[in-house]
Design an enzyme around this catalytic site. Sequence first.
Site, short mmCIF file in Angstrom:
data_model
loop_
_atom_site.label_atom_id
_atom_site.label_comp_id
_atom_site.label_asym_id
_atom_site.label_seq_id
_atom_site.Cartn_x
_atom_site.Cartn_y
_atom_site.Cartn_z
N LYS A 151 43.09 -22.94 -15.17
CA LYS A 151 44.34 -22.81 -14.43
C LYS A 151 44.21 -21.30 -13.53
CE LYS A 151 49.42 -22.85 -14.51
NZ LYS A 151 49.44 -21.71 -13.41
N PHE A 190 41.46 -28.26 -5.10
CA PHE A 190 41.36 -28.99 -6.29
C PHE A 190 41.87 -30.34 -5.85
CE2 PHE A 190 44.97 -26.12 -7.19
CZ PHE A 190 46.05 -26.99 -6.77
N ARG A 208 56.95 -33.00 -9.91
CA ARG A 208 56.52 -33.08 -11.46
C ARG A 208 56.32 -34.29 -12.02
NH1 ARG A 208 56.31 -27.78 -12.58
NH2 ARG A 208 57.82 -26.51 -11.19
N LYS A 240 50.03 -28.49 -17.45
CA LYS A 240 49.19 -27.49 -17.63
C LYS A 240 49.15 -26.81 -19.22
CE LYS A 240 53.76 -25.50 -16.27
NZ LYS A 240 54.70 -24.71 -15.39
#
Length: 370
Positions: free
Chosen positions: A138, A210, A280, A286
């Site tokens: 991350k 990404f 989301r 995460k």
Amino acid sequence: MRWNSRGTARSDRACLVGEDDGRFGARWFVAMAQAACQRHRRKSSILGKDARSMATGWRVMRRLRWQSGGVNFRGWNRFRQGNVMRQSVRSCGALVALLCIASLAGPPFAAADTVSPVMLANVYHAGVVLDDYWVSEKYDGVRGYWDGETLQTRTGATLHPPAWFTAHWPKVPMDGELWAGRGAFDVASVAIRQQPADEAAWRRIRYMVFDLPSHPGPFTERLGALKKVVDGLNVPWVQRVPQYKVANQAALEAQLDRVVRQGGEGLMLHRGASLYREGRSDDLLKLKPYDDAEARVVAHLPGKGKYTGMLGALLVETAQGVRFRLGTGFKDEQRRHPPPIGSLVTYRYRGTTSSGKPRFASFMRVREGT
């Protein structure tokens, strides 16, 4: 000022806004807002069965950047300077109606993620089937969404990097992070806000890509297409984020420890079978050694002792309506120039109390694009 039986403010002078000579004070507006909220609460049928409570009125005023310490109501000044109020609001009833209509927009958080075109992560939790996920570092930078023509933040604000930075980029959308290295978030944050663009600062930034949002396939397929796009660009400041698999929970935790020891922020997990979709979900997770969240700045609380004349703490409010103080994590420069009222800030914490307040909350940064 007098109040009639229906809760409406009456003032022979203030009601005629167009004839007022500037002595129409901010305190009158507060009283009007309170009356509007009370009527709004009693007569919910006006706005439907889901009409909001009195707190809605205060959220509306915060969105208009009310500064409670005096009469500096910038929204009102803009109305007066533009002569809009003189032309359209001729009575107290019209102003009350204006407040009620504005409340339909909902709280400031309602649009926070709906503006964003990007895929957002949930927090990693027990029960995740690790075989289904790709893992990557991350990156602690600023989210950058390339729509094929412009580079944007996650909230849709357009960025203005030097022309060479995005020269020859493909017409297909790319999703990534503008990253200046581990522990260098401030470098990236300052660079994207400077106008004109600081060439030297942007030379330090890499675009860590990404995902390919417009690709129709699942993430595993998108990885192959992403490699071709980035390799085709062949510029050092655009790099593909390495993705890998982990065997089990122990391996995941060991990798997290390694990244954190080296100055990284944490890990991301991306479900291999997932399509790119906004908002989301558990398709993107995460994992960090601490929790973090966002809250809206409601007020600046004055400092004491060595912080006299500077910020002591921020009074913030979460999307769930929980208010608390953020008093740690600030640099002296941030205390001298605190995040503006109405902005979104990110804070870290360790669990919550029984009332829902975060424990050991500490300021991290202002969320870009707010």
